[in-house]
Design a protein around this motif. Sequence first.
Motif, short mmCIF file in Angstrom:
data_model
loop_
_atom_site.label_atom_id
_atom_site.label_comp_id
_atom_site.label_asym_id
_atom_site.label_seq_id
_atom_site.Cartn_x
_atom_site.Cartn_y
_atom_site.Cartn_z
N PRO A 28 0.81 -1.22 0.00
CA PRO A 28 0.00 0.00 0.00
C PRO A 28 0.85 1.27 0.00
O PRO A 28 1.94 1.32 0.56
N VAL A 29 0.30 2.32 -0.64
CA VAL A 29 0.98 3.62 -0.67
C VAL A 29 0.02 4.68 -0.15
O VAL A 29 -1.20 4.50 -0.13
N ALA A 30 0.58 5.80 0.26
CA ALA A 30 -0.21 6.91 0.75
C ALA A 30 -0.74 7.75 -0.42
O ALA A 30 -0.24 7.66 -1.55
N TYR A 31 -1.71 8.60 -0.13
CA TYR A 31 -2.35 9.42 -1.17
C TYR A 31 -1.33 10.29 -1.89
O TYR A 31 -1.38 10.43 -3.12
N ASP A 32 -0.40 10.88 -1.14
CA ASP A 32 0.56 11.78 -1.77
C ASP A 32 1.65 11.04 -2.55
O ASP A 32 2.53 11.68 -3.13
N SER A 33 1.59 9.71 -2.57
CA SER A 33 2.53 8.92 -3.37
C SER A 33 1.90 8.43 -4.67
O SER A 33 2.48 7.61 -5.36
N ILE A 34 0.70 8.92 -4.95
CA ILE A 34 -0.02 8.49 -6.16
C ILE A 34 -0.04 9.66 -7.16
O ILE A 34 -0.39 10.79 -6.80
N SER A 35 0.32 9.38 -8.38
CA SER A 35 0.33 10.41 -9.42
C SER A 35 -1.06 10.98 -9.65
O SER A 35 -2.07 10.26 -9.62
N GLU A 36 -1.10 12.29 -9.89
CA GLU A 36 -2.36 12.94 -10.24
C GLU A 36 -2.95 12.34 -11.51
O GLU A 36 -4.17 12.30 -11.69
N ASN A 37 -2.08 11.84 -12.38
CA ASN A 37 -2.56 11.22 -13.62
C ASN A 37 -3.41 9.99 -13.34
O ASN A 37 -4.39 9.72 -14.03
N ILE A 38 -3.02 9.21 -12.33
CA ILE A 38 -3.80 8.03 -11.94
C ILE A 38 -5.17 8.46 -11.42
O ILE A 38 -6.22 7.91 -11.79
N LEU A 39 -5.17 9.46 -10.55
CA LEU A 39 -6.43 9.92 -9.97
C LEU A 39 -7.35 10.47 -11.06
O LEU A 39 -8.56 10.18 -11.08
N ASN A 40 -6.78 11.24 -11.97
CA ASN A 40 -7.59 11.82 -13.04
C ASN A 40 -8.18 10.74 -13.95
O ASN A 40 -9.35 10.79 -14.33
N ILE A 152 4.99 -0.90 -10.71
CA ILE A 152 6.32 -1.51 -10.80
C ILE A 152 6.30 -2.69 -11.75
O ILE A 152 7.22 -2.88 -12.55
N ARG A 153 5.24 -3.49 -11.69
CA ARG A 153 5.16 -4.69 -12.51
C ARG A 153 5.16 -4.35 -14.01
O ARG A 153 5.86 -5.00 -14.79
N TYR A 154 4.39 -3.35 -14.40
CA TYR A 154 4.22 -3.08 -15.83
C TYR A 154 5.12 -1.96 -16.38
O TYR A 154 5.46 -1.97 -17.56
N PHE A 155 5.52 -1.03 -15.51
CA PHE A 155 6.31 0.10 -16.00
C PHE A 155 7.60 0.33 -15.22
O PHE A 155 8.35 1.25 -15.53
N ASN A 156 7.84 -0.50 -14.20
CA ASN A 156 9.05 -0.38 -13.39
C ASN A 156 9.18 1.03 -12.82
O ASN A 156 10.27 1.61 -12.78
N LYS A 157 8.06 1.58 -12.39
CA LYS A 157 8.03 2.91 -11.81
C LYS A 157 7.22 2.89 -10.52
O LYS A 157 6.36 2.02 -10.33
N HIS A 158 7.48 3.86 -9.68
CA HIS A 158 6.58 4.07 -8.54
C HIS A 158 5.36 4.85 -9.02
O HIS A 158 5.44 5.63 -9.98
N PRO A 159 4.22 4.68 -8.38
CA PRO A 159 2.98 5.29 -8.88
C PRO A 159 3.03 6.81 -8.95
O PRO A 159 2.30 7.42 -9.71
N LYS A 160 3.91 7.43 -8.17
CA LYS A 160 4.03 8.89 -8.19
C LYS A 160 4.54 9.38 -9.55
O LYS A 160 4.26 10.52 -9.94
N ASN A 161 5.26 8.52 -10.28
CA ASN A 161 5.94 8.95 -11.50
C ASN A 161 5.26 8.51 -12.79
O ASN A 161 5.83 8.64 -13.87
N LEU A 162 4.05 8.00 -12.70
CA LEU A 162 3.37 7.50 -13.90
C LEU A 162 2.91 8.65 -14.80
O LEU A 162 2.31 9.63 -14.33
N ARG A 163 3.15 8.50 -16.10
CA ARG A 163 2.67 9.45 -17.10
C ARG A 163 1.18 9.20 -17.38
O ARG A 163 0.65 8.14 -17.04
N PRO A 164 0.51 10.15 -18.06
CA PRO A 164 -0.92 9.95 -18.38
C PRO A 164 -1.17 8.67 -19.16
O PRO A 164 -2.17 7.97 -18.90
#
Length: 724
Positions: A28-40, A152-164
């Motif tokens: 689990p991650v905190a809200y501020d560790s999730i990219s705005e792109n995911i939320l949108n 991490i599984r699909y893009f080898n990134k943390h959720p904070k850094n995901l592009r749209p």
Amino acid sequence: MPTLNVSSELYTADSVLIGRYFEEDRDPVAYDSISENILNALIATEDVRFYKHNGIDFIGLFSSAISTLKGDRRGASTITQQLAKNLYRTRYNKSQGLLGKIPVVRIGITKFKEWMTAYKLESKYSKSEIVTMYLNTVSFSNNAYGIKSAAIRYFNKHPKNLRPTEAAVLVGMLKGTTLYNPIRNPKTSLARRNVVLGQMQKEGYISNGQFESYSKEPLNLNLNNIEERSNNDSYLRSAVAKWLEKWSEENDIDIHTAGLKIYTTIDSRMQKIAEDVVALQMKELQRRLDNTWRNEIPWRDKSGNILPGFLEDKARKLPLFASLMETHKSEEVVFDLLNKPKKMRVFTWDGDEEVEMSTMDSLKHYITMLNTGLMAMDPYSGKIKVWVGGINHRYYKFDHVNQAKRQAGSTFKPFVYLTALESGMAPCDTYEDKPVRLDFVNKKGEKEVWEPKNADWSFSHRNMSLRWAMARSLNTITAQITRDVGWDKIVETAHRCGITSHLESVPSVGLGSNDVSVFEMVNAYATFMNAGKRSEPILVSKIYNSDGKLIASFEPASKQVIDPQDAWLMTYMLRGTIEEPGGTSQALWEWDLFRENNQIGGKTGTSSDYVDGWYMGITKDLVAGVWVGCDEQSIHFKGSHNGEGSKTALPIYALFMEELYKHPELGVTFGEYPKATVEITKKFNCPSPRIVIPAPVDSTMMQEDLELFPEEEIPLPETIETEF
């Protein structure tokens, strides 16, 4: 906050993440560790009125009903309702109650429960908490649970850094994790991603130009982490799980779901050095074993005769064999199938290779590979620093540090000499190297005679000090001491030092006729260096719960089991294998190990027919043990030139220590042994004559009539080709 099944993380002592335990791979991650792109992307696609309703979107329900009547089926569940479904499993049979058994009523009951639960969630948690919980609970296929594991599984990134575009791929999967899986179905995943991007454009989260640009991009997956995650399958991870079994049961904690942070005593840098050395040396040893047999069949009995039906018997133990027999009912047909070549991947020391090979060829390939076990431990703290359970855990699950038990050979002799010291002897006491005959009565009450020979089948008839005799690993003198102190006493001594396996009390016990593990041998040798205190080895130091609170710490139990004088004398005698003429550890001089008056003690060991090769080494900072051999004991080297412990296990130890000394920051440095903490009253300084002695040979060469123990049944390698 509802609890989730959260994976536990496994760390080294220097805080390097080396593995995880999970039923559902969720972090689990905190809200501020999730990219705005995911939320949108999530809001635009799943619940555009998320911030306007209280868990149930009646406007959305009405809109969905009208769309359905027009032939456009559209879901109306809010994110909060979906969270309720995920958290409380409202659609499972056990959640339905009696009314849920009525077909038409069932869906109404389910929906009502979800509405009520969603309303309660909205009354207790903020919108940010709800969307965070939702993203941490949903499944993204490929055993990825929650947004962090998926990113991490699909893009080898943390959720904070995901592009749209990346966020759109993951959110798109929520409509159907299999159908829109980007690995299995990239085309449908790409189409679904663009639908999500379209929704983001519609809701104003991205511009028209961005949509046009993003929708033309490929998926751009980064799956390198999948290979890294396969490293989660390791000997160390399995060893820690086993080590914690009792603790888990006593504390009613499941390490696979509790979200623990488990800190081992392992030093990641030392572990890496050991693994690299093992890979380097085992590759060369395997080449030598292959060259030894070339085109000959290697599985032989004690007389060197080929074991009839050996490979076929191994094949009969494969699950595949039983499955094929159910279908074909004929061994002849089944073996015909098993001998048909097909494409497969096999493990080699040059990496996994694509080959054309039959199942029988694959079986032969795996069972003729040498394996190894290496463990290193701080003798004072009891902390295990290195654990290498074998050559590759993916292919060989059997752990050769703690699970495998093999004949110890001459590495067991120090317990004979310790028993001699405890009986009143001193390192300078002498015995003659001469033929010896021991008459004894076996368990059946039958009289037997044992006449052990030295490894080189010769007798010097010299009077030799105990230190010199142990250094040269002479079977004749070891047998004489065994006769004088009693083999029952030797068994008791070994158990006191740390050997926990059953030891058959027979005259040959001192020559290593019993099966023991690397773990036990390292523990016992550490007792010598620790001034006679036996410290139980520990593999885990601390455990923290999911809130970061320390819930367990482990310290080794310590007990004085040897007189400090005798323990110090044993370390001095073990140095003799390097310092005395003809000492069996003198090959260590070939490596850069003896700067700054560095002192090393050790003992080689080789069982009959070169089946097992051992080396035990002690320095002022570290005790280590190495075993090398094939799991199938009928497969081994032919002679001493390649098969002795000094040729197989010793070089692994030597290279490991040589590399370790290059990194003094790890706490293992050159230097002399600690001074004795008590007065040494026994005579120990008696230099041996400097005479020319042939290259040392060290083998117990047990006679066939004292082959007391059947071969252990070893599990077959895990990756023998089983598909047809």
